[in-house]
Design a protein around this motif. Structure first.
Motif, mmCIF file in Angstrom:
data_model
loop_
_atom_site.group_PDB
_atom_site.id
_atom_site.type_symbol
_atom_site.label_atom_id
_atom_site.label_comp_id
_atom_site.label_asym_id
_atom_site.label_seq_id
_atom_site.Cartn_x
_atom_site.Cartn_y
_atom_site.Cartn_z
ATOM 1 N N HIS A 152 10.366 -3.366 -4.737
ATOM 2 C CA HIS A 152 10.360 -4.063 -3.443
ATOM 3 C C HIS A 152 9.121 -3.660 -2.644
ATOM 4 C CE1 HIS A 152 12.391 -4.686 0.751
ATOM 5 N NE2 HIS A 152 11.700 -5.752 0.385
ATOM 6 N N ALA A 153 8.373 -4.640 -2.160
ATOM 7 C CA ALA A 153 7.228 -4.367 -1.277
ATOM 8 C C ALA A 153 7.518 -4.952 0.094
ATOM 9 C CB ALA A 153 5.952 -4.981 -1.848
ATOM 10 N N VAL A 154 7.148 -4.194 1.124
ATOM 11 C CA VAL A 154 7.345 -4.655 2.501
ATOM 12 C C VAL A 154 5.979 -4.808 3.167
ATOM 13 C CG1 VAL A 154 8.000 -3.738 4.761
ATOM 14 C CG2 VAL A 154 9.687 -3.873 2.967
ATOM 15 N N VAL A 155 5.805 -5.917 3.874
ATOM 16 C CA VAL A 155 4.552 -6.167 4.602
ATOM 17 C C VAL A 155 4.879 -6.171 6.087
ATOM 18 C CG1 VAL A 155 2.688 -7.823 4.986
ATOM 19 C CG2 VAL A 155 3.666 -7.573 2.692
ATOM 20 N N ILE A 156 4.125 -5.384 6.866
ATOM 21 C CA ILE A 156 4.368 -5.314 8.318
ATOM 22 C C ILE A 156 3.387 -6.248 9.012
ATOM 23 C CG2 ILE A 156 4.491 -3.783 10.329
ATOM 24 C CD1 ILE A 156 4.626 -1.410 8.309
ATOM 25 N N GLY A 157 3.871 -7.357 9.546
ATOM 26 C CA GLY A 157 3.002 -8.318 10.256
ATOM 27 C C GLY A 157 2.607 -9.467 9.347
ATOM 28 N N GLY A 215 -1.445 -10.378 6.418
ATOM 29 C CA GLY A 215 -0.120 -10.087 5.866
ATOM 30 C C GLY A 215 0.325 -11.141 4.868
ATOM 31 N N LEU A 216 0.061 -12.394 5.188
ATOM 32 C CA LEU A 216 0.484 -13.480 4.288
ATOM 33 C C LEU A 216 -0.291 -13.410 2.976
ATOM 34 C CD1 LEU A 216 0.742 -16.431 6.860
ATOM 35 C CD2 LEU A 216 2.613 -15.058 5.918
ATOM 36 N N LEU A 217 -1.594 -13.124 3.079
ATOM 37 C CA LEU A 217 -2.399 -13.051 1.850
ATOM 38 C C LEU A 217 -2.005 -11.832 1.014
ATOM 39 C CD1 LEU A 217 -5.905 -14.184 3.168
ATOM 40 C CD2 LEU A 217 -4.132 -15.544 2.058
ATOM 41 N N ALA A 218 -1.707 -10.725 1.697
ATOM 42 C CA ALA A 218 -1.239 -9.540 0.962
ATOM 43 C C ALA A 218 0.087 -9.870 0.268
ATOM 44 C CB ALA A 218 -1.070 -8.362 1.918
ATOM 45 N N ALA A 219 0.974 -10.570 0.971
ATOM 46 C CA ALA A 219 2.286 -10.924 0.387
ATOM 47 C C ALA A 219 2.099 -11.803 -0.847
ATOM 48 C CB ALA A 219 3.130 -11.645 1.433
ATOM 49 N N ARG A 220 1.138 -12.712 -0.781
ATOM 50 C CA ARG A 220 0.864 -13.595 -1.931
ATOM 51 C C ARG A 220 0.486 -12.758 -3.172
ATOM 52 N NH1 ARG A 220 -0.727 -14.667 -5.906
ATOM 53 N NH2 ARG A 220 -1.998 -16.361 -6.741
ATOM 54 N N VAL A 221 -0.334 -11.719 -2.948
ATOM 55 C CA VAL A 221 -0.769 -10.872 -4.056
ATOM 56 C C VAL A 221 0.395 -9.993 -4.540
ATOM 57 C CG1 VAL A 221 -2.264 -8.905 -4.593
ATOM 58 C CG2 VAL A 221 -3.197 -10.880 -3.383
ATOM 59 N N LEU A 222 1.148 -9.423 -3.594
ATOM 60 C CA LEU A 222 2.259 -8.536 -3.970
ATOM 61 C C LEU A 222 3.331 -9.293 -4.759
ATOM 62 C CD1 LEU A 222 2.517 -6.673 -0.541
ATOM 63 C CD2 LEU A 222 1.780 -5.653 -2.714
ATOM 64 N N ALA A 223 3.473 -10.582 -4.456
ATOM 65 C CA ALA A 223 4.498 -11.382 -5.135
ATOM 66 C C ALA A 223 4.250 -11.466 -6.643
ATOM 67 C CB ALA A 223 4.541 -12.790 -4.517
ATOM 68 N N GLU A 224 3.021 -11.185 -7.074
ATOM 69 C CA GLU A 224 2.722 -11.189 -8.521
ATOM 70 C C GLU A 224 3.225 -9.920 -9.191
ATOM 71 O OE1 GLU A 224 -1.455 -11.639 -9.389
ATOM 72 O OE2 GLU A 224 -1.586 -13.354 -8.040
#
Ligand SMILES: Cc1cc2nc3c(=O)[nH]c(=O)nc-3n(C[C@H](O)[C@H](O)[C@H](O)COP(=O)(O)OP(=O)(O)OC[C@H]3O[C@@H](n4cnc5c(N)ncnc54)[C@H](O)[C@@H]3O)c2cc1C
Length: 464
Positions: A20-25, A30-39
């Motif tokens: 599980h990864a959590v993004v703050i903000g 944050g959205l671009l980091a979430a896109r990468v983490l989703a992989e």
């Protein structure tokens, strides 16, 4: 019934063991980091203190969201790479494609730049449209969840404080809860509380650098006048150091609107009242913006903005930094916005995260997070370095800028860049290279290659 209960229990168990990864903000970084983490993670949660508007509109958690944003060509390329078909979607929603060297009219410090066709393109649109399109794309990821209306207030850590294990958060009623994570990423922007959160766990404060040119924005949105026949898709009237502190920009955006930004450096702030705004526009180095807006229909009040200092936090230099915690975007490095770098640097940060996580994979399969925090912050610091030097180098041209020293090397670069700017007003080839460097599609070293260096040197010798 028993079967359903069993299934629920099984799901809960498997989610306990899943990564599980959590993004703050959940703004652009944050959205671009979430896109990468989703992989790489079984679940990703983006915690955002705001509720997102359904349409591309400003929101309170991002105070700059009613200001004009220019998307550099490199930023556009990365968005397309992360979300194939992205620019087509922007276009369907009304964004305007621009050939940067042809469609933008630019009064540079030493004269007008020429307009000529090139392959250097981007899209004019609001920051809010970019965020909206990215977020809607992310809604298709079934293992990615948005927790809106929640504010992170603390980091959770292992008993020895060496690892970050999640966050404590509050909902809009003040109700507290905790969320466990294998990796926590802070992208909460310029006002990030990461330093305080880390200090509360016993970590040192990182070194911080702040270079402030005291630039202020005043921005107003207008209906693009029907009668206004123009052959441009953007005007930029730049200030000229050290004597002329005022600049202005018109960015045509989706919805047949113009975002008009007036700026003043060294504390020469543009007024936010109607008459003062127009008078300031009239006082620019050329009357084009004033002429364009004087009879145009305003769609908004004038929005002021003054938190424009370049600010860099050196997390990469900390002797001790916890495992499983990363910071990127404006939370690490924010720029004087007049250079239009923030979104592109956030996108470069997301690409850095992508390659860093790839490197952490054992045999290309199993993700091992050990050491990723330090490795990532060091790589990010390198990525931030060039845009930081470009923005602060320009700001240090102004005698009123505070913070940072003009070293002998910086003085030499200022001297050299003065002649690059002069030559670029007469030489389209050099103008193109300079535009590519500004747009981050070419490294800044391109400005020192022989085909630029020699004409610039000759010009400086003929007119020192
Ligand atoms: C006036 C101005 C003009 C600009 N113009 C340009 C431009 O032309 N081109 C360009 O590329 N860039 C521009 N920028 C920069 C750009 O806006 C940012 O760099 C970009 O949005 C990336 O920022 P970010 O995602 O790191 O942070 P932000 O956009 O600041 O977002 C931070 C997010 O975190 C949320 N948040 C904060 N604290 C918490 C918390 N504790 N818990 C949960 N959520 C939290 C906020 O609500 C927000 O959504 C400009 C900036 C300013 C100020």
């Amino acid at each position: 019934m028993i079967a359903k209960k069993y299934m629920n229990m099984k799901n809960r168990m498997s989610s306990q063991h899943s990564s599980h990864a959590v993004v703050i903000g959940g703004s652009i970084a944050g959205l671009l980091a979430a896109r990468v983490l989703a992989e790489h993670f079984d679940r990703v949660t983006v915690i955002e203190r705001d509720y997102y508007p359904d349409n591309p509109e400003p929101r309170s958690g991002v105070p700059q969201s009613n200001q004009g944003h220019f998307l550099l060509a490199r930023g556009k390329q990365i968005l397309e790479e992360l979300f194939p078909g992205f620019v087509e979607e922007l276009s369907e929603k009304g964004a305007i494609q621009v050939d940067i060297t042809k469609d933008w009219v630019l009064l540079f410090e030493y004269g007008w730049w020429s307009c000529f066709s090139s392959d250097l393109t981007t899209w004019n649109c609001t920051r809010n449209l970019i965020e909206n399109v990215i977020r809607k794309r992310l809604l298709n990821y079934t293992h990615l969840t948005f927790m809106e209306g929640h504010q992170v207030c603390e980091l959770l850590a292992s008993s020895d404080k060496r690892e970050i294990t999640g966050v404590r958060l509050k909902d809009s009623q003040g109700q507290e809860s905790t969320l466990k994570a294998n990796l926590t990423v802070d992208t909460s922007g310029r006002n990030s509380k990461a330093i305080q959160w880390l200090q509360a766990l016993g970590y040192e404060k990182p070194q911080e650098q702040s270079i402030n040119s005291f630039l202020g924005y005043a921005t107003r949105w207008y209906q693009c006048p029907n009668h206004h026949q123009v052959d441009w898709k953007g005007i930029n009237l730049m200030p000229k150091a050290p004597e002329f502190k005022r600049g202005g920009v018109i960015i045509p955006v989706e919805g047949n609107r113009w975002i008009v930004i007036l700026s003043g450096i060294g504390g020469d702030y543009p007024p936010t009242n109607e008459l003062g705004f127009l008078e300031f526009a009239r006082s620019l180095r050329s009357p084009d913006i004033y002429e364009a807006i004087k009879d145009a229909q305003p769609l908004s009040p004038v929005y002021g903005y003054r938190r424009t200092e370049n600010h860099l936090r050196h997390y990469e230099k900390l002797e001790k930094f916890p495992e499983n915690f990363l910071i990127l975007g404006d939370a690490v490095c924010s720029f004087n916005p007049v250079y239009g770098q923030g979104i592109t640097v956030a996108a470069l940060g997301a690409l850095t995260l992508k390659s860093c996580l790839q490197q952490q994979k054992q045999n290309g399969v199993k993700l091992n997070l050990k050491g990723v925090s330090r490795r990532f912050q060091k790589q990010l610091a390198q990525v931030n370095n060039t845009p930081w030097l470009m923005a602060t180098g320009e700001d240090l041209n102004w005698p009123t800028t505070v913070g940072g020293e003009t070293s002998p090397i910086m003085k030499l670069i200022h001297f050299y860049m003065k002649y690059v700017k002069i030559v670029s007003c007469h030489d389209q080839r050099i103008q193109k290279i300079f535009t590519e460097v500004i747009n981050m599609t070419k490294p800044s070293s391109a400005l020192f290659s022989p085909n630029v260096f020699i004409p610039v040197l000759l010009r400086s010798l003929s007119n020192p």
